[in-house]
Scaffold this motif. Structure first.
Motif, mmCIF file in Angstrom:
data_model
loop_
_atom_site.group_PDB
_atom_site.id
_atom_site.type_symbol
_atom_site.label_atom_id
_atom_site.label_comp_id
_atom_site.label_asym_id
_atom_site.label_seq_id
_atom_site.Cartn_x
_atom_site.Cartn_y
_atom_site.Cartn_z
ATOM 1 N N GLU A 70 34.579 4.866 1.466
ATOM 2 C CA GLU A 70 34.801 5.887 2.478
ATOM 3 C C GLU A 70 35.490 5.322 3.723
ATOM 4 O O GLU A 70 36.167 6.044 4.455
ATOM 5 C CB GLU A 70 33.475 6.539 2.884
ATOM 6 N N GLN A 71 35.327 4.022 3.964
ATOM 7 C CA GLN A 71 35.928 3.390 5.133
ATOM 8 C C GLN A 71 37.378 2.959 4.903
ATOM 9 O O GLN A 71 38.103 2.702 5.863
ATOM 10 C CB GLN A 71 35.108 2.154 5.537
ATOM 11 N N VAL A 72 37.793 2.867 3.638
ATOM 12 C CA VAL A 72 39.108 2.300 3.327
ATOM 13 C C VAL A 72 40.265 3.080 3.948
ATOM 14 O O VAL A 72 41.144 2.489 4.585
ATOM 15 C CB VAL A 72 39.281 2.154 1.805
ATOM 16 N N PRO A 73 40.361 4.416 3.794
ATOM 17 C CA PRO A 73 41.512 5.127 4.368
ATOM 18 C C PRO A 73 41.682 4.912 5.865
ATOM 19 O O PRO A 73 42.802 4.638 6.336
ATOM 20 C CB PRO A 73 41.215 6.592 4.035
ATOM 21 N N ALA A 74 40.596 5.021 6.631
ATOM 22 C CA ALA A 74 40.699 4.823 8.075
ATOM 23 C C ALA A 74 41.084 3.388 8.418
ATOM 24 O O ALA A 74 41.854 3.145 9.357
ATOM 25 C CB ALA A 74 39.370 5.189 8.748
ATOM 26 N N ARG A 75 40.555 2.415 7.644
ATOM 27 C CA ARG A 75 40.905 1.010 7.892
ATOM 28 C C ARG A 75 42.387 0.773 7.626
ATOM 29 O O ARG A 75 43.056 0.029 8.354
ATOM 30 C CB ARG A 75 40.052 0.116 7.008
ATOM 31 N N MET A 76 42.914 1.397 6.585
ATOM 32 C CA MET A 76 44.337 1.252 6.269
ATOM 33 C C MET A 76 45.215 1.816 7.391
ATOM 34 O O MET A 76 46.215 1.201 7.779
ATOM 35 C CB MET A 76 44.652 1.959 4.952
ATOM 36 N N ILE A 77 44.846 2.989 7.920
ATOM 37 C CA ILE A 77 45.606 3.588 9.024
ATOM 38 C C ILE A 77 45.560 2.680 10.250
ATOM 39 O O ILE A 77 46.571 2.444 10.922
ATOM 40 C CB ILE A 77 45.042 4.973 9.372
ATOM 41 N N GLU A 78 44.380 2.157 10.534
ATOM 42 C CA GLU A 78 44.229 1.237 11.672
ATOM 43 C C GLU A 78 45.118 0.016 11.514
ATOM 44 O O GLU A 78 45.820 -0.399 12.450
ATOM 45 C CB GLU A 78 42.758 0.815 11.786
ATOM 46 N N HIS A 79 45.125 -0.554 10.322
ATOM 47 C CA HIS A 79 45.946 -1.740 10.073
ATOM 48 C C HIS A 79 47.435 -1.416 10.124
ATOM 49 O O HIS A 79 48.234 -2.228 10.600
ATOM 50 C CB HIS A 79 45.581 -2.344 8.721
ATOM 51 N N ALA A 80 47.811 -0.251 9.599
ATOM 52 C CA ALA A 80 49.223 0.133 9.637
ATOM 53 C C ALA A 80 49.704 0.232 11.085
ATOM 54 O O ALA A 80 50.804 -0.226 11.422
ATOM 55 C CB ALA A 80 49.427 1.459 8.902
ATOM 56 N N ARG A 81 48.905 0.830 11.930
ATOM 57 C CA ARG A 81 49.264 0.933 13.352
ATOM 58 C C ARG A 81 49.372 -0.454 13.975
ATOM 59 O O ARG A 81 50.316 -0.749 14.719
ATOM 60 C CB ARG A 81 48.224 1.768 14.093
ATOM 61 N N GLU A 82 48.391 -1.301 13.675
ATOM 62 C CA GLU A 82 48.397 -2.651 14.251
ATOM 63 C C GLU A 82 49.597 -3.452 13.766
ATOM 64 O O GLU A 82 50.182 -4.236 14.526
ATOM 65 C CB GLU A 82 47.102 -3.373 13.895
ATOM 66 N N LEU A 83 49.957 -3.269 12.497
ATOM 67 C CA LEU A 83 51.093 -4.007 11.953
ATOM 68 C C LEU A 83 52.395 -3.545 12.602
ATOM 69 O O LEU A 83 53.264 -4.370 12.932
ATOM 70 C CB LEU A 83 51.152 -3.828 10.434
ATOM 71 N N ALA A 120 40.934 12.035 3.154
ATOM 72 C CA ALA A 120 39.740 11.207 3.339
ATOM 73 C C ALA A 120 39.523 10.800 4.789
ATOM 74 O O ALA A 120 38.522 10.150 5.100
ATOM 75 C CB ALA A 120 39.840 9.959 2.467
ATOM 76 N N LEU A 121 40.432 11.172 5.683
ATOM 77 C CA LEU A 121 40.312 10.816 7.087
ATOM 78 C C LEU A 121 39.473 11.854 7.834
ATOM 79 O O LEU A 121 39.481 13.038 7.486
ATOM 80 C CB LEU A 121 41.699 10.719 7.736
ATOM 81 N N PRO A 122 38.764 11.427 8.889
ATOM 82 C CA PRO A 122 37.953 12.388 9.647
ATOM 83 C C PRO A 122 38.792 13.405 10.409
ATOM 84 O O PRO A 122 38.312 14.492 10.720
ATOM 85 C CB PRO A 122 37.163 11.483 10.602
ATOM 86 N N ALA A 123 40.045 13.065 10.721
ATOM 87 C CA ALA A 123 40.932 13.974 11.437
ATOM 88 C C ALA A 123 42.344 13.801 10.897
ATOM 89 O O ALA A 123 42.712 12.713 10.460
ATOM 90 C CB ALA A 123 40.894 13.691 12.942
ATOM 91 N N PRO A 124 43.160 14.876 10.910
ATOM 92 C CA PRO A 124 44.526 14.777 10.380
ATOM 93 C C PRO A 124 45.363 13.756 11.141
ATOM 94 O O PRO A 124 45.202 13.568 12.340
ATOM 95 C CB PRO A 124 45.082 16.191 10.582
ATOM 96 N N VAL A 125 46.248 13.085 10.421
ATOM 97 C CA VAL A 125 47.168 12.113 11.012
ATOM 98 C C VAL A 125 48.577 12.441 10.532
ATOM 99 O O VAL A 125 48.823 12.522 9.326
ATOM 100 C CB VAL A 125 46.807 10.671 10.602
ATOM 101 N N GLY A 126 49.515 12.641 11.460
ATOM 102 C CA GLY A 126 50.905 12.838 11.102
ATOM 103 C C GLY A 126 51.256 14.274 10.741
ATOM 104 O O GLY A 126 50.419 15.187 10.794
ATOM 105 N N ASN A 127 52.501 14.457 10.371
ATOM 106 C CA ASN A 127 53.038 15.764 10.009
ATOM 107 C C ASN A 127 53.182 15.891 8.500
ATOM 108 O O ASN A 127 53.675 14.982 7.832
ATOM 109 C CB ASN A 127 54.402 15.966 10.664
ATOM 110 N N ARG A 128 52.765 17.029 7.967
ATOM 111 C CA ARG A 128 52.813 17.264 6.526
ATOM 112 C C ARG A 128 54.255 17.415 6.061
ATOM 113 O O ARG A 128 55.037 18.155 6.657
ATOM 114 C CB ARG A 128 52.010 18.505 6.164
ATOM 115 N N VAL A 129 54.613 16.713 4.981
ATOM 116 C CA VAL A 129 55.941 16.824 4.390
ATOM 117 C C VAL A 129 55.792 16.864 2.870
ATOM 118 O O VAL A 129 54.757 16.480 2.326
ATOM 119 C CB VAL A 129 56.857 15.634 4.788
#
Length: 290
Positions: A181-194, A263-272
């Motif tokens: 359950e933590q993986v999607p949010a961790r991936m988004i966090e890492h993508a931003r940091e990268l 799987a994220l607690p809140a939407p991120v980005g624009n749907r395409v």
């Protein structure tokens, strides 16, 4: 017909490791060199938790000192590290928080497990260095790889460094304390940091243009291939989708699959909706830029 052990693996495994694999093959009824079935690989993956493996893990935990392998508890430093390093218990090149015995030199085969996948690729890299000093190329790549290691370790396994691309895996079964359950949010966090680490959002701007693709779901994970191609990796639709998404991400963007977004607690980005290579229907994704 007997399938020979991959030569690269045979030369790198210690006597200790080869004895454990032979024992496992006998118990599973597998021929020498025959890949393990998923149910056998589960047993191999958990050998450190039961029987003799549990006793060995208890001994490892008693040896000083940390840091140590997050899976089998083998120490990497101090007296314990010096004793176990010749036996193959050294930090993995794919993630320094686990040992290569538990990753690269585990038996051939694998299991289906929940996996997060990230592809980070440099944009316009080839064109940038047309006619430039060839010595500048590895310097930029080393800087990029260093950014990836600083951000992704210890939570992710850096599966591959492919020229100007990094492939990373998030394996909650391999990372104690991390749930699926933590993986999607961790991936988004890492993508931003990268993206930040290469310079997006800074006054000077990025030293390289980079796009990121993310997906998560069930994938086949394990040691796949023979001889020189023997490697710990993941394969499946999740991997293919993350790879295809990153090809549609512009510099400074991440594209996440619908599976990650839901799987994220809140939407991120624009749907395409994107036409991805190998997909018969448009793929729903979410585009986010710094």
């Amino acid at each position: 017909m007997t399938i020979p052990e991959p030569e690269q693996l045979r030369t790198k495994l210690t006597l200790w490791q080869r004895m454990a694999i032979r024992k496992l093959r006998r118990e599973a009824g597998r021929r020498d060199g025959e890949p393990l079935a998923p149910e056998d690989w589960v047993v191999a993956w958990r050998l450190h938790e039961q029987g003799l493996g549990g006793v060995i893990a208890a001994v490892f935990r008693a040896l000083p000192k940390s840091p140590r392998c997050a899976v089998c508890a083998a120490p990497f430093a101090g007296v314990g590290g010096r004793i176990l390093r010749p036996l193959g218990y050294r930090p993995s090149r794919k993630n320094p928080t686990v040992c290569d015995t538990c990753v690269e030199y585990a038996p051939p085969g694998g299991i289906v497990q929940y996996t997060g996948v990230m592809f980070a690729d440099l944009r316009g890299f080839t064109e940038r260095f047309v006619g430039a000093d060839p010595n500048d190329v590895p310097q930029v790549l080393r800087r990029f790889y260093r950014c990836a290691e600083d951000v992704l370790f210890p939570d992710a396994v850096i599966d591959k460094l492919i020229g100007d691309e990094v492939m990373a895996l998030y394996l909650p079964d391999l990372k104690p304390g991390m749930t699926r359950e933590q993986v999607p949010a961790r991936m988004i966090e890492h993508a931003r940091e990268l993206l930040n680490s290469v310079g997006y959002g800074s006054e000077s701007g990025p030293f390289v243009e980079m796009g990121i693709g993310l997906d998560a779901g069930e994938a086949f994970v394990g040691n796949i291939g023979q001889r020189a191609l023997y490697d710990f990796t993941a394969v499946g639709d999740v991997v293919n989708t993350a790879s295809r998404l990153q090809t549609h991400a512009a510099g400074g963007e991440m594209l996440l699959s619908q599976r990650v977004a839901e799987a994220l607690p809140a939407p991120v980005g624009n749907r395409v909706e994107l036409e991805l290579k190998g997909k018969h229907e448009p793929e729903v994704a979410y585009r986010f830029a710094l």
